[in-house]
Motif scaffolding. Structure first.
Motif, PDB file in Angstrom:
ATOM      1  N   ASN A   1       0.799  -1.218   0.000  1.00 46.31           N
ATOM      2  CA  ASN A   1       0.000   0.000   0.000  1.00 46.31           C
ATOM      3  C   ASN A   1       0.839   1.279   0.000  1.00 46.31           C
ATOM      4  O   ASN A   1       0.317   2.366   0.161  1.00 46.31           O
ATOM      5  N   SER A   2       2.131   1.125  -0.203  1.00 42.33           N
ATOM      6  CA  SER A   2       2.985   2.310  -0.219  1.00 42.33           C
ATOM      7  C   SER A   2       3.140   2.821  -1.651  1.00 42.33           C
ATOM      8  O   SER A   2       2.706   2.175  -2.606  1.00 42.33           O
ATOM      9  N   VAL A   3       3.777   3.969  -1.795  1.00 43.50           N
ATOM     10  CA  VAL A   3       3.924   4.542  -3.144  1.00 43.50           C
ATOM     11  C   VAL A   3       4.841   3.721  -4.040  1.00 43.50           C
ATOM     12  O   VAL A   3       4.798   3.854  -5.258  1.00 43.50           O
ATOM     13  N   VAL A   4       5.675   2.886  -3.431  1.00 39.05           N
ATOM     14  CA  VAL A   4       6.562   2.075  -4.262  1.00 39.05           C
ATOM     15  C   VAL A   4       5.999   0.666  -4.475  1.00 39.05           C
ATOM     16  O   VAL A   4       6.562  -0.130  -5.213  1.00 39.05           O
ATOM     17  N   GLY A   5       4.868   0.370  -3.843  1.00 38.73           N
ATOM     18  CA  GLY A   5       4.310  -0.980  -3.908  1.00 38.73           C
ATOM     19  C   GLY A   5       3.541  -1.247  -5.191  1.00 38.73           C
ATOM     20  O   GLY A   5       3.329  -0.359  -6.023  1.00 38.73           O
ATOM     21  N   ILE A   6       3.095  -2.474  -5.308  1.00 36.51           N
ATOM     22  CA  ILE A   6       2.439  -2.923  -6.534  1.00 36.51           C
ATOM     23  C   ILE A   6       1.124  -2.182  -6.797  1.00 36.51           C
ATOM     24  O   ILE A   6       0.789  -1.864  -7.930  1.00 36.51           O
ATOM     25  N   ARG A   7       0.390  -1.884  -5.736  1.00 38.46           N
ATOM     26  CA  ARG A   7      -0.902  -1.221  -5.949  1.00 38.46           C
ATOM     27  C   ARG A   7      -0.757   0.141  -6.625  1.00 38.46           C
ATOM     28  O   ARG A   7      -1.502   0.474  -7.538  1.00 38.46           O
ATOM     29  N   SER A   8       0.216   0.922  -6.161  1.00 39.02           N
ATOM     30  CA  SER A   8       0.332   2.250  -6.761  1.00 39.02           C
ATOM     31  C   SER A   8       0.902   2.150  -8.173  1.00 39.02           C
ATOM     32  O   SER A   8       0.595   2.971  -9.032  1.00 39.02           O
ATOM     33  N   THR A   9       1.703   1.125  -8.418  1.00 29.66           N
ATOM     34  CA  THR A   9       2.182   0.932  -9.786  1.00 29.66           C
ATOM     35  C   THR A   9       1.010   0.614 -10.713  1.00 29.66           C
ATOM     36  O   THR A   9       0.934   1.119 -11.835  1.00 29.66           O
ATOM     37  N   ILE A  10       0.095  -0.205 -10.223  1.00 28.41           N
ATOM     38  CA  ILE A  10      -1.075  -0.550 -11.026  1.00 28.41           C
ATOM     39  C   ILE A  10      -1.919   0.711 -11.288  1.00 28.41           C
ATOM     40  O   ILE A  10      -2.374   0.940 -12.408  1.00 28.41           O
ATOM     41  N   THR A  11      -2.073   1.521 -10.257  1.00 23.08           N
ATOM     42  CA  THR A  11      -2.834   2.761 -10.432  1.00 23.08           C
ATOM     43  C   THR A  11      -2.167   3.660 -11.474  1.00 23.08           C
ATOM     44  O   THR A  11      -2.838   4.253 -12.314  1.00 23.08           O
ATOM     45  N   ARG A  12      -0.842   3.715 -11.414  1.00 22.73           N
ATOM     46  CA  ARG A  12      -0.138   4.559 -12.390  1.00 22.73           C
ATOM     47  C   ARG A  12      -0.324   4.023 -13.805  1.00 22.73           C
ATOM     48  O   ARG A  12      -0.454   4.786 -14.756  1.00 22.73           O
ATOM     49  N   LEU A  13      -0.346   2.714 -13.918  1.00 23.46           N
ATOM     50  CA  LEU A  13      -0.560   2.128 -15.242  1.00 23.46           C
ATOM     51  C   LEU A  13      -1.942   2.513 -15.764  1.00 23.46           C
ATOM     52  O   LEU A  13      -2.106   2.872 -16.934  1.00 23.46           O
TER      53      LEU A  13
END
Lengths: 207, 377
Positions: free
Chosen positions: B258-270
């Protein structure tokens, strides 16, 4: 005349890595077994149409990754589930012991309206291995666990030999249908099952 | 400079197994450009990235060297190569000796040290240690956290997981799977690399999917036409794997989900990138069909597209991913993906879309349904 709405039932399959979740699903839907499945990363789903009494329902079966690391990412997949299938390998003690964990994590993340009444089911898979001689979890132990969890149904299966797989999933469908709740599912494309069968028929020559 | 038209020819080649003469010519000219670049005393990385990003010709036998350069394992200055490689390979050998030793061996060595120390004290030598001299911490049944045995039992769970996944890495390829001695020794190499990595990185250890990231690297390095290079493929692959993972190791870490470097935020950026790039498709997925990006993007990102396409195609995709100056991470991953979809999926994908579907049913459903609904590009 209005067409009857076809029920879509969402089923989640959970269990330790390597217990045979993908194999069970594929045996059920495509009647095939392969030693060649890759580890599931994230989640995948297949659909199958099932006739229960007079009603035609579509089962949407979600296959998930087995490593604990992926548990925290489950909520997106678990939400809106109508039934949860727990799977363990009868030859591996740890895969049985970890069932409590999967059960707890599912309830926490799927957040069903009534966790006590939510339909769970347990499959003890790989009963074919070594003709049963390498088995470490007895049927009795498994049934006791099921009883302690509110009498959840139990099936002993072999995805490899196709033993009891159809029966087990039929029970899943019935339980899911009986407890079906009106809610919007996360994902559903009308016509998706037709697309699946089309792909399947092309099957072997697609590459 | 290669023109846009030529770039598309390359794509047609890698996707359609076409044998049009102009495609081959394009491959030959690209190969010549790469060879010229590689023969320079100091390689111009910008130039190398630019050419390699358009795909490295399969037959040239240079992908191994180019990937090592792109990943920063080889320095641009060729004169440094042999000493650097020798140093790294010996370091890997050291890691293996130190980390893969079994506990009884460690205990035996400790014991030996104790005996030697005792010998220094007393002149008469003894072969057998008395019970009390086996330190409590090193007894197999010791529950002490520092016990080598405790560590061993913790590790064995990870080692079993690695073993299960190595056995199901590309089960359709003879290089990785089957009873041949080739497959067996290749599996051993994958297992060793992943185990050494897990031990050196206790915060991450082994996460399912790492095997899929490792496989293309090892395959390419092991098939290097240079025999000396091929013989050292395991050590070299280890370091390339570390380089590759360093850019997005946080995706594998549960604590950072749930951090900015984690998978969730990467998915959101995608998903945001998709919106910028193709709002119509984004709207269809996000709003009309309410598809959670995690359903399709999780595997794309964590496995760098290795499970979405056949193996040969994914190597070409990696040429592009690894060529990005920022590495296969940050905004470059999304741009590579977007560029990839733009050039390959929309233009060429339709010829083989049922193949995609067979390999990635969910992805297939998503895109097939979405694209059919909004009309072909």
């Amino acid at each position: 005349m209005e067409m009857p709405r076809r029920a879509l039932l969402k089923v989640i399959v959970l269990g330790d890595s390597g217990v045979g979740k993908t194999s069970l699903m594929n045996q059920y839907v495509y009647k095939k077994f392969s030693q060649q499945y890759k580890a599931t990363i994230g989640a995948d789903f297949v659909t199958k149409e099932v006739q229960i009494d007079a009603k035609l329902v579509t089962l949407q079966i979600w296959d998930t990754a087995g490593q604990e690391r992926f548990q925290s990412l489950g909520s997106a997949f678990y939400r809106g589930a109508d039934c949860c299938v727990l799977v363990y390998d009868v030859n591996i003690q740890k895969s049985f012991e970890i069932l409590n964990n999967w059960h707890k994590e599912f309830v926490k993340q799927a957040d069903p309206v009534d966790p006590e009444a939510f339909p769970f089911i347990l499959f003890g898979n790989k009963i074919d291995v070594d003709g049963g001689s390498s088995r470490v979890v007895s049927e009795k132990t498994a049934r006791e666990w099921c009883a302690s969890r509110g009498d959840i149904p139990y099936f002993e299966t072999s995805a490899k030999e196709g033993y009891n797989v159809h029966e087990a999933f039929l029970c899943v469908a019935k339980m899911a249908l009986a407890g079906e709740h009106e809610q919007e599912h996360d994902i559903y494309f009308p016509g998706i099952s037709e697309t699946v069968s089309e792909v399947e028929q092309r099957g072997g020559c697609a590459c | 400079m290669l023109s846009k038209q030529e770039l598309k020819s390359e794509s047609a080649e890698s996707w359609g197994h076409g044998s049009l003469p102009f495609v081959l010519e394009d491959d030959i000219s690209k190969q010549a450009l790469l060879l010229t670049e590689l023969s320079k005393k100091v390689i111009n990385m910008g130039q190398l990235r630019r050419i390699a990003s358009q795909g490295i010709p399969d037959g040239a036998g240079i992908r191994s060297t180019v990937w090592k350069l792109l990943l920063g394992y080889l320095a641009p200055d060729r004169s440094l190569w042999s000493s650097e490689l020798a140093k790294k390979r010996s370091q890997y050998k050291h890691f293996k000796e130190e980390l893969l030793m079994n506990p009884s061996e460690i205990a035996r060595r400790l014991e030996k040290t104790t005996v030697l120390n005792n010998d220094n004290g007393k002149s008469e030598s003894r072969c057998v240690l008395s019970r009390s001299e086996i330190t409590h911490g090193e007894h197999p049944l010791s529950l002490g956290k520092s016990s080598v045995w405790n560590q061993f039992f913790q590790d064995s769970e990870i080692i079993e997981q690695i073993d299960r996944d190595v056995k199901r890495t590309h089960p359709d390829l003879h290089f990785f799977s089957g009873d041949s001695s080739l497959a067996k020794s290749n599996q051993d190499a994958l297992r060793t690399i992943l185990t050494v990595f897990a031990k050196l990185n206790p915060g991450i250890r082994y996460v399912q999917g790492m095997n899929e990231i490792l496989a293309p690297l090892f395959y390419i390095l092991k098939n290097d036409p240079d025999e000396e290079m091929a013989a050292c493929a395991e050590a070299d692959t280890f370091f390339c794997f570390v380089e590759l993972l360093s850019g997005f190791r946080d995706h594998f870490c549960q604590q950072l989900d749930n951090s900015v470097v984690g998978i969730r935020s990467t998915i959101t950026r995608l998903s945001q990138l998709l919106k910028e790039h193709d709002e119509e498709l984004w709207r269809h997925l996000e709003i009309t069909t309410k598809v959670n990006p995690q359903f399709y993007a999780f595997r794309w990102i964590t496995l760098l597209l290795t499970q979405e396409f056949n193996f040969a195609d994914s190597l070409h995709i990696w040429d592009t991913l690894l060529s990005d100056p920022e590495g296969p991470q940050g905004s470059s991953l999304y741009h590579s993906l977007a560029k990839y979809f733009d050039e390959h999926l929309y233009l060429y994908g339709w010829k083989r879309w049922h193949t995609f579907g067979k390999m990635a049913p969910l992805w297939f459903h998503l895109l097939a349904t979405s694209l059919f609904n909004i009309g072909l590009k």
